[in-house]
Design an enzyme around this catalytic site. Structure first.
Site, PDB file in Angstrom:
ATOM      1  N   PHE A  13       0.833  -1.207   0.000  1.00 25.90           N
ATOM      2  CA  PHE A  13       0.000   0.000   0.000  1.00 25.90           C
ATOM      3  C   PHE A  13       0.874   1.266   0.000  1.00 25.90           C
ATOM      4  O   PHE A  13       0.842   2.059  -0.944  1.00 25.90           O
ATOM      5  CB  PHE A  13      -0.928  -0.081   1.218  1.00 25.90           C
ATOM      6  CG  PHE A  13      -1.633   1.181   1.596  1.00 25.90           C
ATOM      7  CD1 PHE A  13      -2.266   1.963   0.647  1.00 25.90           C
ATOM      8  CD2 PHE A  13      -1.692   1.571   2.933  1.00 25.90           C
ATOM      9  CE1 PHE A  13      -2.933   3.129   1.011  1.00 25.90           C
ATOM     10  CE2 PHE A  13      -2.355   2.729   3.310  1.00 25.90           C
ATOM     11  CZ  PHE A  13      -2.963   3.510   2.353  1.00 25.90           C
ATOM     12  N   SER A  77       7.119  -4.856   5.322  1.00 22.78           N
ATOM     13  CA  SER A  77       6.685  -5.515   6.564  1.00 22.78           C
ATOM     14  C   SER A  77       5.184  -5.792   6.487  1.00 22.78           C
ATOM     15  O   SER A  77       4.443  -4.961   5.972  1.00 22.78           O
ATOM     16  CB  SER A  77       6.923  -4.622   7.792  1.00 22.78           C
ATOM     17  OG  SER A  77       6.452  -5.269   8.958  1.00 22.78           O
ATOM     18  N   TYR A 147       5.370  -7.212  16.131  1.00 21.72           N
ATOM     19  CA  TYR A 147       5.471  -6.014  15.282  1.00 21.72           C
ATOM     20  C   TYR A 147       6.120  -4.872  16.065  1.00 21.72           C
ATOM     21  O   TYR A 147       7.092  -4.269  15.622  1.00 21.72           O
ATOM     22  CB  TYR A 147       4.082  -5.621  14.809  1.00 21.72           C
ATOM     23  CG  TYR A 147       4.028  -4.483  13.816  1.00 21.72           C
ATOM     24  CD1 TYR A 147       4.595  -4.605  12.554  1.00 21.72           C
ATOM     25  CD2 TYR A 147       3.372  -3.295  14.132  1.00 21.72           C
ATOM     26  CE1 TYR A 147       4.519  -3.564  11.637  1.00 21.72           C
ATOM     27  CE2 TYR A 147       3.294  -2.255  13.214  1.00 21.72           C
ATOM     28  CZ  TYR A 147       3.865  -2.395  11.969  1.00 21.72           C
ATOM     29  OH  TYR A 147       3.781  -1.360  11.062  1.00 21.72           O
ATOM     30  N   TYR A 161      23.542   2.716  13.807  1.00 24.31           N
ATOM     31  CA  TYR A 161      24.293   2.938  12.557  1.00 24.31           C
ATOM     32  C   TYR A 161      24.554   4.426  12.352  1.00 24.31           C
ATOM     33  O   TYR A 161      25.585   4.828  11.808  1.00 24.31           O
ATOM     34  CB  TYR A 161      23.532   2.354  11.354  1.00 24.31           C
ATOM     35  CG  TYR A 161      23.966   0.948  11.016  1.00 24.31           C
ATOM     36  CD1 TYR A 161      23.601  -0.126  11.829  1.00 24.31           C
ATOM     37  CD2 TYR A 161      24.765   0.679   9.906  1.00 24.31           C
ATOM     38  CE1 TYR A 161      24.010  -1.421  11.541  1.00 24.31           C
ATOM     39  CE2 TYR A 161      25.181  -0.607   9.604  1.00 24.31           C
ATOM     40  CZ  TYR A 161      24.797  -1.656  10.417  1.00 24.31           C
ATOM     41  OH  TYR A 161      25.204  -2.931  10.127  1.00 24.31           O
TER      42      TYR A 161
END
Ligand code: UDP
Length: 318
Positions: A13, A77, A147, A161
């Site tokens: 989506f 996801s 989730y 990072y």
């Protein structure tokens, strides 16, 4: 020189709308999706374009993209409660291993990466509305934990990072979003209510319907993400529509909008269903000069037309 962007979850989506936007901005878009919940129908109009290419790949496995990359958007996801209940391990893997792979790719390519986080990092929030500084109230071992915790890990490793490797990173916390290309069967309130209204079925409100959500139309969300990617802000930013409504009122609004004769029926509230949710968008307003523009009425018109078309198509296929 033309900018090249990798979009994971490109057939989904949000990924498909983002692909459209970056194509329209003149980018070369590399879409990637394992099609677990994505649908090629969402991007089939892009396949003939020279500036679009597609890899059928699961980003939980090592990701290889030839050539230079300027940007990465990680939007792969499962994202609805029903989906991640059905696919808990894949959900955890794409948020954790998948994010790690894409951060590694971003580092190797010296690309800027934006990851899709979620209002679910706030869990069942005890602070209202939710500001980015709130740390949340999440049950790690509840049904939503797969989730929520994958997305919390995603934020943590993305910041690591950024601070350790100096990688250019962006984190968007997405609140409930709707619009064309949303799956009718993903179990979410909005597509479910619309389908039930169109087909004259009962509208299934969970609990007493007093829980609240705030629904953002997809074009507003895409604009916010576009601005965030091009900003220099590395901390998380909420993007969503602060107009909050109870699920019962929302169901009534859809009944009125569609003119259906469907009636509301009440079903048990799923475990750990957040009681209230509304984004504080002060940061997006101040840093990105962004705020939502599309009203629910306007968004409903476009979404309803899409759902009707899909249901008609399905009927003729049977
Ligand atoms: N909901 C509902 N009926 C449905 C599907 C969902 O009442 O058929 C409720 C759900 O329990 C939640 C709200 O609507 O309180 C929004 O659910 P959705 O799945 O759209 O997204 P969430 O914000 O919970 O991730």
């Amino acid at each position: 020189m033309q900018k090249r962007i990798l979009i994971t979850g490109a057939a989904g989506f949000l990924g498909s709308h983002l692909s459209d936007r970056f194509i329209a901005e003149g980018y070369h878009v590399i879409g990637m999706d394992n099609l677990l919940t994505g649908n090629l129908a969402n991007i089939e109009h892009l396949f003939p374009l020279e500036n679009f290419e597609f890899y059928h790949h699961d980003v939980s496995k090592f990701v290889h993209v030839p050539g230079k990359l300027d940007y990465i958007l990680h939007f792969a996801s499962p994202a609805s409660p029903i989906d991640y209940l059905k696919m808990p391990i894949q959900t955890m893997k794409v948020g954790s291993l998948g994010t790690h792979n894409l951060l590694g790719l971003a580092k190797a390519k010296k690309a800027r990466i934006l990851v899709a986080s979620t209002s679910e990092v706030y869990g069942d929030p005890q602070v209202h509305p939710q500001k980015e500084e709130y740390w949340g109230n999440v049950n790690p071992i509840g049904p939503r934990g797969v989730y929520d915790e994958a997305k919390r890990f995603q934020e943590a490793i993305t910041m690591a990072y950024h601070t350790f490797h100096g990688l250019e990173t962006r984190i968007v916390r997405i609140f409930n979003t709707y619009g064309p290309r949303m799956r009718l069967n993903d179990g979410r309130a909005l597509p479910t209510f619309f389908r039930q209204a169109i087909e004259g079925e009962d509208i299934t409100v969970f609990g007493d319907g007093s829980q609240t959500r705030s629904f953002c139309y997809v074009s507003d969300l895409v604009e916010g993400i576009y601005r965030l990617l091009l900003s220099d802000y590395a901390l998380p930013v909420n993007i969503g529509n602060p107009q909050e409504i109870s699920i019962k009122e929302f169901a009534e609004e859809i009944i009125e909008f569609t003119g259906t004769s469907s009636k509301i029926v009440y079903k048990p509230l799923p475990k750990d269903d957040p009681q209230q949710r509304q984004p504080d968008i002060t940061k997006a307003q101040n840093i990105l000069g962004w705020q939502p523009r599309v009203s629910r009425k306007e968004g409903f018109i476009k979404t309803y037309a899409y759902f009707k078309e899909i249901l008609e198509k399905n009927k003729t296929l049977v």
